[in-house]
Design an enzyme around this catalytic site. Structure first.
Site, PDB file in Angstrom:
ATOM      1  N   LYS A  15     -10.568  27.092 -37.887  1.00  0.00           N
ATOM      2  CA  LYS A  15     -11.622  26.378 -38.716  1.00  0.00           C
ATOM      3  C   LYS A  15     -11.254  26.256 -40.113  1.00  0.00           C
ATOM      4  O   LYS A  15     -10.637  27.497 -40.720  1.00  0.00           O
ATOM      5  CB  LYS A  15     -12.848  27.298 -38.605  1.00  0.00           C
ATOM      6  CG  LYS A  15     -14.000  26.482 -39.311  1.00  0.00           C
ATOM      7  CD  LYS A  15     -15.398  27.587 -39.139  1.00  0.00           C
ATOM      8  CE  LYS A  15     -16.626  26.835 -39.571  1.00  0.00           C
ATOM      9  NZ  LYS A  15     -17.836  27.547 -39.316  1.00  0.00           N
ATOM     10  N   SER A  69     -23.180  29.427 -36.226  1.00  0.00           N
ATOM     11  CA  SER A  69     -22.036  28.240 -36.132  1.00  0.00           C
ATOM     12  C   SER A  69     -20.809  28.486 -35.051  1.00  0.00           C
ATOM     13  O   SER A  69     -20.154  27.643 -34.958  1.00  0.00           O
ATOM     14  CB  SER A  69     -21.488  28.008 -37.584  1.00  0.00           C
ATOM     15  OG  SER A  69     -22.318  27.484 -38.376  1.00  0.00           O
ATOM     16  N   SER A 129     -21.548  24.975 -37.735  1.00  0.00           N
ATOM     17  CA  SER A 129     -21.020  24.457 -38.521  1.00  0.00           C
ATOM     18  C   SER A 129     -19.464  23.969 -38.098  1.00  0.00           C
ATOM     19  O   SER A 129     -18.900  23.356 -38.367  1.00  0.00           O
ATOM     20  CB  SER A 129     -20.759  24.950 -40.052  1.00  0.00           C
ATOM     21  OG  SER A 129     -20.039  26.172 -39.733  1.00  0.00           O
TER      22      SER A 129
END
Ligand code: GLN
Length: 497
Positions: free
Chosen positions: A80, A179, A155
């Site tokens: 990420k 997330s 997210s």
């Protein structure tokens, strides 16, 4: 020949160790897959081909020299874009960090490299991890590999989509309010939010420091456990890092014995707003756990109904303080630096151009909630609710070993459907937020497809702080039983791109 992108991380590591395949072959197969499908998915913001191949070559050289390899040596991973990577861009999905090349690795990045994991690149995300759909990325939305016109969750939608489209067998996410788990649920992958403080936040761009937690994402429970073990552990560079041994997650994932375990079902995780097919698959999973020898106990946690409201005061408050550092002087974007503007004006122009709407909304909300005269009414009250939620969990864990719930109230919604309705978007995290407020551990794993739309449903398992191994024990039991029922892992059935 087997398609190397379809193997689990455990199988991949085994084949590399035994010499059946090289790490370079595995990496090349994944880079080719990225080339073939990521134009449609948009899971990656940056693919580090050269770095990945170099890391793979180093693993092959180590093996040839007879050196000891880590448990995940040569296995590709999608990271990420919230973790700093030395020499490789880190944007947090924001224009404000466009072009910034971090001079250092996050502790998590360092641990991955030390374990010989091959980092393929950085994945798309909602700007500063604020969102539940990856539509708030400044670099365009990510598509859900089950249906690219739908959201992959957020997210961390890029990480989950990379797994579900077989672009990587492992990924890293961060979970402030859901997330990791919410994207896992809507893409039929596995995501774990470890106990708060279990995985170092050093070099992880801060959103809400008392809630943020990095964790493993994978396609199987065992793969998530193997990755968990690599990234967790004490870090003196993070003042909230837990100085205790990592729970035996791999052992638990290999055992999967739930006989005699007490499993709690919380009344407040159901009712209005929950899709019928989501509830149906959830109830089947509870039934399955009963058949596997667990005892199911019904519970009530009344304060959970206030979790969302408390979260949307605490998270914006902390973000308004954390994001003050993006002042145009330290990193990334700088707008208006042409000699005609004061330093304050340059800061204001840069923040105006660099932050998206959701980030600005939260900075304003948080600044308001923290302002003198309102602090006690808003932030103070939210902190009290947070204590009540922790107490509800404490009481519940006096009666049960784990709690289960649907991970999300609905399956993946169409891109654009909730984009202009922040309140509807916030509801996606109804079931995940209580665990962040309490700091305990939680997992989402696939538990079938909703009959009405054929889209994945996630089962959430919640365990007390530092009892993360229970997630893996229960998760692997459910995973194995469901695979036996279906005759295959759920993800094998995902429509191919
Ligand atoms: N969707 C939640 C939010 O928008 C949680 C995000 C997260 O866990 N990073 O804040």
């Amino acid at each position: 020949m087997t398609d190397l992108t379809r193997l689990t991380a455990a199988e991949t590591a085994e084949r590399i160790k035994s010499g059946e395949v090289t790490a370079v072959e595995v990496t090349e197969a994944h880079l080719a897959r990225i080339n073939a499908v990521d134009e449609k998915v948009n899971a990656f913001l940056h693919v580090d081909r050269q770095g990945a191949l170099e890391a793979a070559r180093a693993v092959d050289a180590k093996r040839a020299a007879g050196e000891k390899l880590g448990p995940l040596a040569g296995v590709p991973l999608a990271l990420k874009d919230i973790f700093t990577t030395e020499g490789v861009p880190t944007t947090v999905g924001s224009k404000i960090l466009e072009g910034w090349i971090p001079p250092y690795d996050a502790t998590l990045t360092k641990r991955l490299k030390a374990a010989d994991v091959v980092i393929l690149g950085k994945t798309n995300m909602d700007e500063f991890a604020m969102g539940s759909s990856t539509e708030n990325s400044a670099y365009g939305p990510t598509g859900n590999p089950w249906d690219v016109t739908r959201i992959p969750g957020g997210s961390g939608g890029g990480s989950a989509a990379a797994l579900a489209s077989f672009q990587a067998p492992l990924a890293i996410g961060t979970d402030t309010g859901g997330s990791i788990r919410q994207p896992a649920a809507v893409t039929a992958t596995v995501g774990v939010k470890p106990t708060y403080g279990a995985v170092s936040r050093y070099g992880m761009v801060a959103f809400s420091s008392s809630l943020d937690q990095g964790g493993p994402c994978a396609r199987t429970v065992l793969d998530a456990a193997l990755l968990h073990e690599v990234i967790a552990g004490h870090d003196p560079l993070d003042s909230t890092s837990i100085d205790a041994p990592v729970p035996p997650v791999v052992e638990a994932a290999r055992s999967g014995d739930v006989r005699g375990m007490r499993v709690g079902v919380v009344r407040e995780f159901s009712g209005e707003g929950y899709q019928a097919g989501v509830m149906q698959r959830f109830e089947e999973s509870v039934e399955l756990l009963r058949e596997l020898g667990a005892e199911v106990v019904e519970l009530s946690c009344p304060s959970f109904t206030k979790a969302l409201a408390a979260y949307y005061l605490i998270a914006p408050s902390e973000c308004s303080s954390n994001l003050a550092r993006f002042d145009a002087m330290r990193y990334g974007l700088r707008v208006g630096d042409d000699g005609t503007h004061s330093a304050e004006e340059v800061t204001a122009l840069t923040r105006e151009a660099g932050f998206g709407d959701e980030v600005k909304r939260r900075i304003m909300l948080g600044t308001y909630a923290l302002s003198s005269g309102y602090y006690d009414a808003y932030y103070g009250s939210a902190q009290k609710v947070r204590t009540l939620i922790s107490r509800d969990f404490e009481r519940a864990f006096g009666e049960v070993d784990v709690i289960v719930s649907p991970t999300t109230p609905t399956t993946a919604f169409p891109i654009g459907e909730r984009a202009d309705d922040p309140m509807a978007m916030y509801l996606a995290d109804l079931c995940t937020i209580p665990s962040n407020l309490a700091g305990n551990s939680a997992m989402s794993l696939p538990c079938g497809l909703a009959p009405e739309d054929g889209l994945p449903v996630g089962l959430q398992i919640i365990a007390p702080a530092m009892a993360d191994e229970r997630l893996y024990r229960v998760g692997s039991a459910v995973e194995a039983a469901l695979q036996a029922r279906w005759g295959h892992p759920l993800l094998e059935e995902a429509p191919s791109l």
